[in-house]
Design an enzyme around this catalytic site. Structure first.
Site, mmCIF file in Angstrom:
data_model
loop_
_atom_site.group_PDB
_atom_site.id
_atom_site.type_symbol
_atom_site.label_atom_id
_atom_site.label_comp_id
_atom_site.label_asym_id
_atom_site.label_seq_id
_atom_site.Cartn_x
_atom_site.Cartn_y
_atom_site.Cartn_z
ATOM 1 N N LYS A 125 2.241 10.876 7.587
ATOM 2 C CA LYS A 125 1.410 10.582 8.750
ATOM 3 C C LYS A 125 1.918 11.250 10.036
ATOM 4 O O LYS A 125 1.736 12.440 10.179
ATOM 5 C CB LYS A 125 1.238 9.074 8.890
ATOM 6 C CG LYS A 125 0.490 8.517 7.674
ATOM 7 C CD LYS A 125 -0.243 7.231 7.915
ATOM 8 C CE LYS A 125 -1.227 6.974 6.790
ATOM 9 N NZ LYS A 125 -0.931 5.840 5.939
ATOM 10 N N ASP A 130 9.132 2.858 2.192
ATOM 11 C CA ASP A 130 7.938 3.610 2.545
ATOM 12 C C ASP A 130 7.676 3.373 4.035
ATOM 13 O O ASP A 130 7.140 2.343 4.430
ATOM 14 C CB ASP A 130 6.754 3.142 1.686
ATOM 15 C CG ASP A 130 5.467 3.890 2.022
ATOM 16 O OD1 ASP A 130 5.411 4.539 3.082
ATOM 17 O OD2 ASP A 130 4.510 3.797 1.224
ATOM 18 N N PHE A 154 0.855 -1.188 0.000
ATOM 19 C CA PHE A 154 0.000 0.000 0.000
ATOM 20 C C PHE A 154 0.888 1.235 0.000
ATOM 21 O O PHE A 154 1.633 1.470 0.952
ATOM 22 C CB PHE A 154 -0.949 0.052 1.202
ATOM 23 C CG PHE A 154 -1.864 1.243 1.118
ATOM 24 C CD1 PHE A 154 -2.983 1.209 0.310
ATOM 25 C CD2 PHE A 154 -1.564 2.422 1.786
ATOM 26 C CE1 PHE A 154 -3.809 2.327 0.177
ATOM 27 C CE2 PHE A 154 -2.386 3.553 1.670
ATOM 28 C CZ PHE A 154 -3.505 3.496 0.862
HETATM 29 C C1 LIG Z 1 -1.041 5.971 4.445
HETATM 30 C C2 LIG Z 1 0.035 5.425 3.610
HETATM 31 C C3 LIG Z 1 0.385 5.989 2.366
HETATM 32 C C4 LIG Z 1 -0.410 7.113 1.741
HETATM 33 O O1 LIG Z 1 -0.449 8.256 2.505
HETATM 34 P P1 LIG Z 1 -1.592 9.357 2.219
HETATM 35 O O2 LIG Z 1 -1.241 10.484 3.126
HETATM 36 O O3 LIG Z 1 -2.900 8.713 2.560
HETATM 37 O O4 LIG Z 1 -1.514 9.705 0.780
HETATM 38 C C5 LIG Z 1 1.444 5.452 1.684
HETATM 39 N N1 LIG Z 1 2.144 4.413 2.185
HETATM 40 C C6 LIG Z 1 1.852 3.852 3.366
HETATM 41 C C7 LIG Z 1 2.679 2.724 3.866
HETATM 42 C C8 LIG Z 1 0.770 4.312 4.108
HETATM 43 O O5 LIG Z 1 0.459 3.727 5.265
#
Ligand SMILES: *Cc1c(COP(=O)(O)O)cnc(C)c1O
Length: 401
Positions: A254, A225, A140
């Site tokens: 986040k 990520d 994701f």
């Molecule tokens: C939440 C998330 C994203 C995307 O972040 P947004 O601020 O919602 O665009 C990308 N990678 C990971 C691992 C995430 O948990």
């Protein structure tokens, strides 16, 4: 207006791209949130780990309001007195040389993809438009059209093609598969150290180290990520530190803002981020002084309150307790720090009904991937509060039919 009326209004005028629990929240403090009727809940999702520092942390509120009265945005056409200090702080925290600020997580992932491609063409010598970035099944990385193109989740992509080429995919947790997928056009491997949205999937021990070694040997970049796993959530400042791995790029978001404001970043070496030249990339709100001031304080709170160590200690304690639950529904309890997944058996009828039962007990949780309940409270939670939650979780898991 009552909760019911507000839900109706939202459902009538708002697009239905989410399926929220029907609880209408109006305030929060620390680990607690309150609904319109005055019920209090323990937030066990933390907005997907955006509020690691707890809701409305007073120090961050202060930084936000102070900065909001002074200057909120300049655009990058001019400089502001917050951005440089924010970049320095993040570089020191990550052991990197340069940072590029963005807003949402997906934007930061897009930024990483762009700079990785430029690195492939300018530094590695990959023929133009041939660069490949290896991704992992179950990933994701956000919701933009490029990113959903390399998702394996039908729901996320089915009606949103055509997609961008250049993202070969391998199974998560299999270093050999990455080695096999590498060719002369491979620019990078992009992955999450733990697949949180994928169902709190933890790769085998040594995986990240092996991947980092493959990347080093083959002259490809490792982009991690850590938008959800970073900044203390897993009991280390970054999840890759469990294996002492330093990637070539960190992607953060986040909790970078303590949940106050969308703030994300790509952090890397000069060799990579130094490749962007003026005009090649940008975003109007990125790096604005309000965002930077908020993020600077959000990071300071993580350190000052020792939240990384807390996540490690309380995470272990909580997981040990969860494993003592005797429930016919539970298949596995797994996690790192305070990122914990309770996987239910197929016959359990899905995690959603357990989340609804937990809501009645005063806990707000979210199912991920149908059969996993994720427990990820703000890291400011105390042992006593974990015990409070545990009693309720035990009741629901042991008594629900
Ligand atoms: C939440 C998330 C994203 C995307 O972040 P947004 O601020 O919602 O665009 C990308 N990678 C990971 C691992 C995430 O948990």
């Amino acid at each position: 207006m009552t909760s019911k009326e507000l839900i109706q209004t939202e459902d009538q005028y708002g697009a239905h791209n989410y399926h929220p629990l029907d609880v209408v929240l109006k305030k929060g403090k620390g680990i607690w949130v309150h609904d319109l009727e005055g019920n209090k809940y323990l937030d066990f999702l933390s907005a997907y780990s955006s509020v690691n520092q707890g809701h409305c942390h007073p120090r961050i509120v202060k930084a936000l309001t102070r900065q909001a009265r002074k200057l909120t945005i300049t655009s990058r056409a001019f400089r502001n007195d917050q951005l440089g200090l924010f970049c320095k702080q993040v570089c020191e925290l990550t052991g990197m040389e340069m940072m590029l600020p963005m807003n949402s997580g997906a934007e930061a992932v897009e930024t990483a993809i762009k700079v990785i491609r430029k690195w492939a063409y300018k530094v590695k010598g990959v023929p133009r438009d041939k660069a490949e970035i290896i991704t992992c099944a179950g990933n994701f990385h956000g919701r933009t059209t490029t990113i959903v193109g390399f998702s394996t989740e039908t729901l996320y992509k089915e009606f949103f093609g055509p997609f961008t080429p250049g993202f070969p995919m391998v199974p998560f947790g299999d270093a050999k598969a990455i080695e096999k997928a590498v060719n002369k056009n491979t620019a990078a491997v992009l992955l999450e150290p733990i697949q949180a949205e994928g169902g709190v999937l933890i790769p085998p021990d040594g995986y990240l180290k092996q991947v980092a070694e493959i990347c080093r040997k083959k002259n490809i970049l490792l982009a991690l990520d850590e938008i959800q796993t970073g900044l203390g959530r897993t009991g280390k400042i970054f999840a890759c530190r469990h294996e002492d791995v330093q990637p070539d790029l960190f992607i953060l978001g986040k909790a970078l803002s303590g949940g106050f404001y969308p703030v994300s970043a790509v952090v890397s070496k000069k060799e990579v981020l130094g490749l962007f030249t003026p005009g090649e990339h940008g975003s109007t709100f990125a790096g604005n002084p309000l965002a930077c001031a908020v993020a600077r304080e959000a990071l300071a709170v993580l350190v000052r309150e020792n939240l990384v160590v807390k996540a490690a200690e309380l995470g272990n304690y909580f997981m040990d307790r969860l494993r003592t639950i005797h429930s016919k529904h539970v298949r596995e309890v797994r996690g790192r720090g305070l990122l914990i997944g309770v996987e239910l058996k197929q016959e359990a009828g899905g995690a959603r009904r357990f989340c609804e039962a937990l809501q009645k007990e005063g806990l707000l949780c979210k199912e991920t991937h149908d059969h996993v309940i994720r427990f990820a409270p703000p890291l400011v939670i105390s042992k006593k509060e974990i015990d409070w939650a545990f009693t309720r979780i035990k009741t629901v898991l042991e008594t629900l039919d």
